[in-house]
Design a protein around this motif. Sequence first.
Motif, PDB file in Angstrom:
ATOM      1  N   ALA A  91       0.835  -1.206   0.000  1.00 20.17           N
ATOM      2  CA  ALA A  91       0.000   0.000   0.000  1.00 20.17           C
ATOM      3  C   ALA A  91       0.867   1.254   0.000  1.00 20.17           C
ATOM      4  N   SER A  92       0.569   2.161  -0.908  1.00 18.76           N
ATOM      5  CA  SER A  92       1.279   3.434  -0.971  1.00 18.76           C
ATOM      6  C   SER A  92       0.708   4.402   0.066  1.00 18.76           C
ATOM      7  N   GLU A  93       1.408   5.496   0.255  1.00 17.55           N
ATOM      8  CA  GLU A  93       0.914   6.542   1.170  1.00 17.55           C
ATOM      9  C   GLU A  93      -0.441   7.057   0.677  1.00 17.55           C
ATOM     10  N   ARG A  94      -0.558   7.210  -0.656  1.00 19.07           N
ATOM     11  CA  ARG A  94      -1.795   7.733  -1.213  1.00 19.07           C
ATOM     12  C   ARG A  94      -2.949   6.760  -0.990  1.00 19.07           C
ATOM     13  N   ALA A  95      -2.723   5.484  -1.246  1.00 15.65           N
ATOM     14  CA  ALA A  95      -3.775   4.487  -1.050  1.00 15.65           C
ATOM     15  C   ALA A  95      -4.232   4.480   0.410  1.00 15.65           C
ATOM     16  N   ALA A  96      -3.263   4.535   1.314  1.00 19.25           N
ATOM     17  CA  ALA A  96      -3.580   4.477   2.741  1.00 19.25           C
ATOM     18  C   ALA A  96      -4.304   5.726   3.229  1.00 19.25           C
ATOM     19  N   SER A  97      -4.223   6.813   2.455  1.00 21.95           N
ATOM     20  CA  SER A  97      -4.824   8.080   2.890  1.00 21.95           C
ATOM     21  C   SER A  97      -6.270   8.245   2.444  1.00 21.95           C
ATOM     22  N   MET A  98      -6.789   7.278   1.690  1.00 20.37           N
ATOM     23  CA  MET A  98      -8.159   7.401   1.168  1.00 20.37           C
ATOM     24  C   MET A  98      -9.175   7.454   2.312  1.00 20.37           C
ATOM     25  N   GLY A  99     -10.111   8.388   2.202  1.00 17.08           N
ATOM     26  CA  GLY A  99     -11.164   8.475   3.206  1.00 17.08           C
ATOM     27  C   GLY A  99     -12.369   7.642   2.819  1.00 17.08           C
ATOM     28  N   LEU A 105      -5.903   0.316   5.428  1.00 18.55           N
ATOM     29  CA  LEU A 105      -4.530  -0.020   5.036  1.00 18.55           C
ATOM     30  C   LEU A 105      -3.582   1.008   5.623  1.00 18.55           C
ATOM     31  N   GLU A 106      -2.399   0.543   5.991  1.00 23.07           N
ATOM     32  CA  GLU A 106      -1.349   1.447   6.442  1.00 23.07           C
ATOM     33  C   GLU A 106      -0.288   1.543   5.353  1.00 23.07           C
ATOM     34  N   GLU A 107       0.346   2.686   5.257  1.00 22.39           N
ATOM     35  CA  GLU A 107       1.404   2.858   4.271  1.00 22.39           C
ATOM     36  C   GLU A 107       2.466   1.772   4.460  1.00 22.39           C
ATOM     37  N   GLY A 125     -13.895  -0.904   0.009  1.00 18.58           N
ATOM     38  CA  GLY A 125     -12.703  -0.184   0.468  1.00 18.58           C
ATOM     39  C   GLY A 125     -12.117   0.735  -0.592  1.00 18.58           C
ATOM     40  N   ASN A 126     -12.119   2.040  -0.317  1.00 18.26           N
ATOM     41  CA  ASN A 126     -11.485   2.999  -1.220  1.00 18.26           C
ATOM     42  C   ASN A 126      -9.976   2.816  -1.240  1.00 18.26           C
ATOM     43  N   ASP A 127      -9.407   2.536  -0.076  1.00 22.23           N
ATOM     44  CA  ASP A 127      -7.958   2.323  -0.012  1.00 22.23           C
ATOM     45  C   ASP A 127      -7.558   1.064  -0.786  1.00 22.23           C
ATOM     46  N   ALA A 128      -8.347   0.011  -0.681  1.00 22.59           N
ATOM     47  CA  ALA A 128      -8.070  -1.227  -1.416  1.00 22.59           C
ATOM     48  C   ALA A 128      -8.177  -0.989  -2.919  1.00 22.59           C
ATOM     49  N   SER A 129      -9.139  -0.180  -3.340  1.00 28.93           N
ATOM     50  CA  SER A 129      -9.332   0.120  -4.763  1.00 28.93           C
ATOM     51  C   SER A 129      -8.137   0.868  -5.338  1.00 28.93           C
ATOM     52  N   VAL A 130      -7.657   1.858  -4.615  1.00 23.38           N
ATOM     53  CA  VAL A 130      -6.510   2.639  -5.092  1.00 23.38           C
ATOM     54  C   VAL A 130      -5.244   1.785  -5.085  1.00 23.38           C
ATOM     55  N   ALA A 131      -5.078   0.956  -4.075  1.00 18.37           N
ATOM     56  CA  ALA A 131      -3.911   0.066  -4.023  1.00 18.37           C
ATOM     57  C   ALA A 131      -3.885  -0.856  -5.240  1.00 18.37           C
ATOM     58  N   MET A 132      -5.033  -1.408  -5.615  1.00 18.23           N
ATOM     59  CA  MET A 132      -5.101  -2.289  -6.777  1.00 18.23           C
ATOM     60  C   MET A 132      -4.924  -1.507  -8.078  1.00 18.23           C
ATOM     61  N   ALA A 133      -5.469  -0.314  -8.134  1.00 17.88           N
ATOM     62  CA  ALA A 133      -5.297   0.522  -9.326  1.00 17.88           C
ATOM     63  C   ALA A 133      -3.824   0.816  -9.561  1.00 17.88           C
ATOM     64  N   LYS A 208      -3.295  -8.440  15.458  1.00 19.56           N
ATOM     65  CA  LYS A 208      -3.792  -7.322  16.252  1.00 19.56           C
ATOM     66  C   LYS A 208      -4.625  -6.355  15.406  1.00 19.56           C
ATOM     67  N   LYS A 209      -4.376  -6.409  14.072  1.00 21.73           N
ATOM     68  CA  LYS A 209      -5.096  -5.498  13.169  1.00 21.73           C
ATOM     69  C   LYS A 209      -6.261  -6.204  12.471  1.00 21.73           C
ATOM     70  N   GLU A 210      -6.754  -7.296  13.080  1.00 20.84           N
ATOM     71  CA  GLU A 210      -7.878  -8.031  12.493  1.00 20.84           C
ATOM     72  C   GLU A 210      -9.038  -7.072  12.202  1.00 20.84           C
ATOM     73  N   PHE A 211      -9.621  -7.218  10.995  1.00 22.75           N
ATOM     74  CA  PHE A 211     -10.674  -6.289  10.572  1.00 22.75           C
ATOM     75  C   PHE A 211     -11.900  -7.069  10.118  1.00 22.75           C
TER      76      PHE A 211
END
Length: 391
Positions: A91-99, A105-107, A125-133, A208-211
């Motif tokens: 995950a990039s910083e940008r992907a992790a920053s999606m609201g 996701l963490e950077e 997930g917006n962050d998951a979408s950007v990470a895959m894009a 610990k980060k189970e979602f």
Amino acid sequence: MMLKMNIKMLVLMITVLVLVPSNVSAEEEKSEFAKDAKAAILIESNSGEVLAEKNSEEQLPPASMTKIMTMLLIMEALEEEKINLNDKVIASERAASMGGSQIFLEEGEEMSVKDLLKGIAVASGNDASVAMAEYLSGSEEKFVEKMNERAEQLGANRTQFQNATGLPAEDHYTTANDLALISKELLRHKDILSYTSIYEDYLRKGSKKEFWLVNTNRLVKHTKEVDGLKTGYTSEAKYNLTATADREGMRVITVVMGADTPSDRNKYTMELIKHAFDQYKYVVLQKAGTPLGDIRIEKGAAPVAKATLTEDAAVVVPKNEKADSYKVKVDIEKKLTAPVKKGTKAGEITYYDGKDKILTKQLVLEKEIKTANWATLFKRTVSTMTGHSKK
């Protein structure tokens, strides 16, 4: 005389009063579907036949239903073996920053394509979408170019995407009809239903980060026939839902855009689905996999191959009508040159009701045919010259 005229006028007025409400009621009945939504459509998934619609060409913001195209490009990349479900995506910083809706996701976090796809399909997930894009195209901007190219290829000509998520953006729009077309193509990849039909699951299980993932489409829990597809909400778009349901081999797609509440979008969706299954039946003319002719394979390890249907050739007809006996025309390519892959286009089959074309389906090669080796080609040439060739 005057009395007779007055009686006639009175009778006429009563007739008008009786007939007008009746006609209005009929018109109201026709527009009952998705009554307070901005737009809606109901299609049969295999043929694409429109069974009901309302303002289906109106350009509207799709919100997270945008991710239907995002998932389509992911599924196509998987089919083409450009990526694998077990690939790890960082995950990039940008992907992790999606609201908005996200899987947090963490950077620098590493997650598999399979889990990111699950995060998109179930939790939107917006962050998951950007990470895959970014993983598929290097940047979201380049991925969006592919989204728009693919929309154009599918005939979704009233669609323009600005991002992979559906977050509010200027000139980001589509129509109910275009979303149905994109969804129809996505459903060709049947594996997507193993994600969109999940009601709840977990990511990072045991850590610990189970979602906890809970599907934004509540119909997959409460309606056994519904196994997808994607919700969407922003304050501008209001409540949206593209759904798919299957009963006895008949699969339908519904799109509802601009409903006032989540319960409204669900209610309108179920009305459309009920209408489809109550009023129509699915008639298979030829089953998928049916061999419909041979095609010559030049220089092939096998000299001929079967041309088959990849999916049912079927029509949808009202339940109170019989499917007529249709005329059939099969057009098969004269030859292909090896090597040829399984699924290579080999021709078409067309069905006619009288002179009217009602259905055309693509024929493909039943199996892969590799190039023949030198010895086989030599033996085949000798057989041809001596008149002992086999067809």
